[in-house]
Scaffold this active site. Structure first.
Site, short mmCIF file in Angstrom:
data_model
loop_
_atom_site.label_atom_id
_atom_site.label_comp_id
_atom_site.label_asym_id
_atom_site.label_seq_id
_atom_site.Cartn_x
_atom_site.Cartn_y
_atom_site.Cartn_z
N ASP A 168 6.44 12.69 0.30
CA ASP A 168 7.11 11.67 -0.49
C ASP A 168 7.54 12.32 -1.78
OD1 ASP A 168 7.91 8.89 -0.10
OD2 ASP A 168 6.95 8.57 -2.04
N SER A 169 8.81 12.19 -2.08
CA SER A 169 9.37 12.89 -3.24
C SER A 169 10.13 11.91 -4.10
CB SER A 169 10.37 13.96 -2.81
OG SER A 169 9.80 14.78 -1.84
N PHE A 183 20.87 18.23 -0.99
CA PHE A 183 21.07 16.81 -0.67
C PHE A 183 20.60 15.97 -1.86
CE2 PHE A 183 16.68 15.31 0.07
CZ PHE A 183 16.01 16.52 0.16
N THR A 209 8.34 12.53 8.54
CA THR A 209 9.50 12.14 7.74
C THR A 209 10.68 11.91 8.67
OG1 THR A 209 11.13 12.84 6.10
CG2 THR A 209 9.97 14.59 7.24
N TYR A 267 19.82 14.10 -5.05
CA TYR A 267 20.20 14.27 -6.46
C TYR A 267 20.48 15.74 -6.82
CZ TYR A 267 18.29 9.52 -6.80
OH TYR A 267 18.06 8.17 -6.63
N ASP A 268 20.49 16.63 -5.83
CA ASP A 268 20.66 18.07 -6.12
C ASP A 268 21.90 18.39 -6.97
OD1 ASP A 268 18.33 18.78 -4.88
OD2 ASP A 268 19.27 19.52 -3.05
N HIS A 274 10.19 21.64 -6.02
CA HIS A 274 9.00 20.79 -5.91
C HIS A 274 8.44 20.83 -4.49
CE1 HIS A 274 12.71 18.88 -4.94
NE2 HIS A 274 12.16 17.80 -4.45
#
Ligand code: ITT
Length: 199
Positions: free
Chosen positions: A69-70, A152, A7, A154-155, A180
């Site tokens: 991948d998230s 970071f 990543t 959308y937190d 997640h």
């Protein structure tokens, strides 16, 4: 044993290192590796993109590679932004731009219709072609305006009902236990323990 962390996102690297603290393998990240990685994330699913990222780095380094991948799936938007989470507001945007766009699209939507989840797929690819996938999800609600400073992406707009706090309000320590990513990578940790004991 060495595993390449496939990543480029420093925020994700920081979390993954924290979640995997103490594992008996060396995690190599891009900075240490001093190579540039450019993988086009053109898959239709998180799984496809995670596998693609891991494969590119496995081939490049000839070492096992582990990708993440998230994405955020908002029910009212039929699962968007999903695989497009990092570039929801366009190419070369920042986290705030994505949040602004999402909040605009959710304007006036009542709370019961603001359900969402973060999903993380971690893909581990070995040089012999062996492949393992680990998944983690967490359910939440998209609030009306950002709250909190940590984390970071959308937190600040993703609220966890059990805590009545956003990920950005909860702080790294709790986020890295329940997120997640924490779920996906703790499954990887368990797999690794078994894998290393076999060897
Ligand atoms: P790499 O492909 O190099 O791993 P990336 O940022 O492009 O980095 P993704 O394709 O997985 O990673 O995109 C995930 C985006 O989803 C990320 O940029 C954030 O906007 C968001 N995201 C993922 N995990 C998050 C988290 O734990 N909290 C908040 N937002 C998250």
């Amino acid at each position: 044993m060495e595993i390449v962390l496939a990543t480029q996102n420093r925020d994700k690297i920081k979390e993954i290192r924290e979640i995997l603290k103490g594992i008996p393998v060396k995690l190599i990240t891009f900075d240490e590796h001093s190579r540039e990685l450019c993988v086009e994330e053109d898959g239709k699913t998180l799984e496809e993109n995670a596998i693609k990222k891991a494969e590119v780095w496995m081939k490049e380094t000839e070492k096992p590679a582990l990708a993440d991948d998230s994405g955020l799936e908002v029910d009212y938007l039929n699962g968007a932004p999903g695989v497009y989470s990092s570039r929801f507001a366009g190419e070369n945007v920042n986290y705030a731009d994505n949040n602004v766009k999402l909040l605009k699209m959710m304007e006036g939507v009542p709370e019961e219709k603001r359900t969402a989840r973060f999903r993380c797929i971690a893909a581990l690819i070995f040089p012999d072609g062996g492949k393992e996938l680990f998944e983690g999800t967490i359910e939440g609600i998209i609030i009306n305006a950002p709250r909190g400073e940590s984390g970071f992406g959308y937190d600040p707009i993703f609220l966890i009902p059990e805590y009545n706090k956003t990920f950005a309000e909860l702080g790294d320590e709790i986020k890295n236990k329940i997120s997640h990513r924490a779920m996906a990578f703790s499954k990887f940790r368990k797999y690794l323990e078994i894998y290393l004991n076999k060897g």
